[in-house]
Design an enzyme around this catalytic site. Structure first.
Site, short mmCIF file in Angstrom:
data_model
loop_
_atom_site.label_atom_id
_atom_site.label_comp_id
_atom_site.label_asym_id
_atom_site.label_seq_id
_atom_site.Cartn_x
_atom_site.Cartn_y
_atom_site.Cartn_z
N ASP A 1 4.18 -6.68 10.05
CA ASP A 1 5.23 -6.36 11.01
C ASP A 1 5.16 -7.27 12.23
OD1 ASP A 1 6.43 -4.35 9.54
OD2 ASP A 1 5.21 -2.76 10.40
N ASP B 1 -0.05 -3.52 12.45
CA ASP B 1 0.35 -3.96 11.12
C ASP B 1 0.63 -5.46 11.18
OD1 ASP B 1 2.38 -4.72 8.98
OD2 ASP B 1 1.91 -2.67 8.37
N THR C 1 -1.02 7.66 -0.86
CA THR C 1 -2.30 7.61 -1.57
C THR C 1 -3.23 6.54 -1.01
OG1 THR C 1 -1.52 5.97 -3.19
CG2 THR C 1 -1.09 8.31 -3.67
N ARG D 1 0.83 -1.20 0.00
CA ARG D 1 0.00 0.00 0.00
C ARG D 1 0.87 1.25 0.00
NH1 ARG D 1 -4.46 1.39 4.62
NH2 ARG D 1 -2.60 1.40 5.93
#
Length: 209
Positions: A203, A200, A108, A104
């Site tokens: 992660d 995340d 944006t 990602r």
């Protein structure tokens, strides 16, 4: 319109609760991703078509059931989807595996594809696209676009945690794809992360943050 199934099984909710805790270790988090994916897959495969086969037990001949047609294909969205695929392969060890690489753009929030490798006969198989998180829905929708461009039509999407915004976007983009969600959370924050979420997933799986 596609079907959206939100899991309510106590084991799934219990395991997702442990995953949300920020002090859960990398190893435990990784193991839980695989376990929850396996449990979600169990539900997602409930309506697979069956065919009769003739077998012989130690005592007699009889008719048994097997999954009809080509066996399944699991397609994790890299990198976080890999450990979901591991869990599903524990349940369906003969499934084939494809890979789609997406990340990602943090400015944006749009998905960027960098890799796609699928079995040659993927179009003949039931495809299970897996990614731990469905936040904006962009990565899932883009991955499914790539599959459809290759003539694949029998597609299901599995995730651990989703935001309502992401599921709505995915339904709009692909109304023919059934969706299976471990837990539906409240919303996205201003940075496009799921709240309350679990951080995340990539992660936390790989210990990179």
């Amino acid at each position: 319109m596609n079907k959206v199934t939100i899991m309510d099984h106590p084991l799934i909710q219990h395991k997702i609760g442990i995953m949300r805790v920020k002090t859960t270790s990398t190893k435990e988090f990784r193991d839980l991703v695989a376990e929850v994916a396996m449990l979600i897959c169990y539900e997602a495969t409930r309506n697979l078509p069956l065919a009769d086969i003739e077998i012989e037990t130690p005592l007699t001949k009889t008719t048994a059931k097997e999954i009809a047609g080509k066996k399944l294909c699991v397609v994790p969205i890299l990198r976080a989807g890999l450990h979901m695929a591991d869990g599903i392969l524990n349940l369906i060890p003969n499934a084939k595996v494809g890979h789609i690489g997406m990340y990602r753009n943090e400015e944006t929030l749009e998905p960027v594809e960098y890799f796609c490798k699928l079995p040659k006969d993927a179009a003949e198989r039931e495809i299970f696209v897996v990614d731990p998180m469905c936040a904006t829905g962009g990565s899932a929708a883009a991955a499914i676009n790539q599959l459809k461009k290759r003539g694949i039509t029998k597609i299901h999407f599995l995730c651990l945690i989703a935001a309502p915004e992401g599921i709505e976007a995915l339904q709009k983009a692909h109304p023919d794809v059934d969706i299976y969600v471990g837990a539906m959370d409240e919303r996205l924050n201003e940075n496009g992360y799921i709240l309350p979420g679990l951080g995340d997933a990539g992660d936390r799986i790989y210990g990179t943050k």
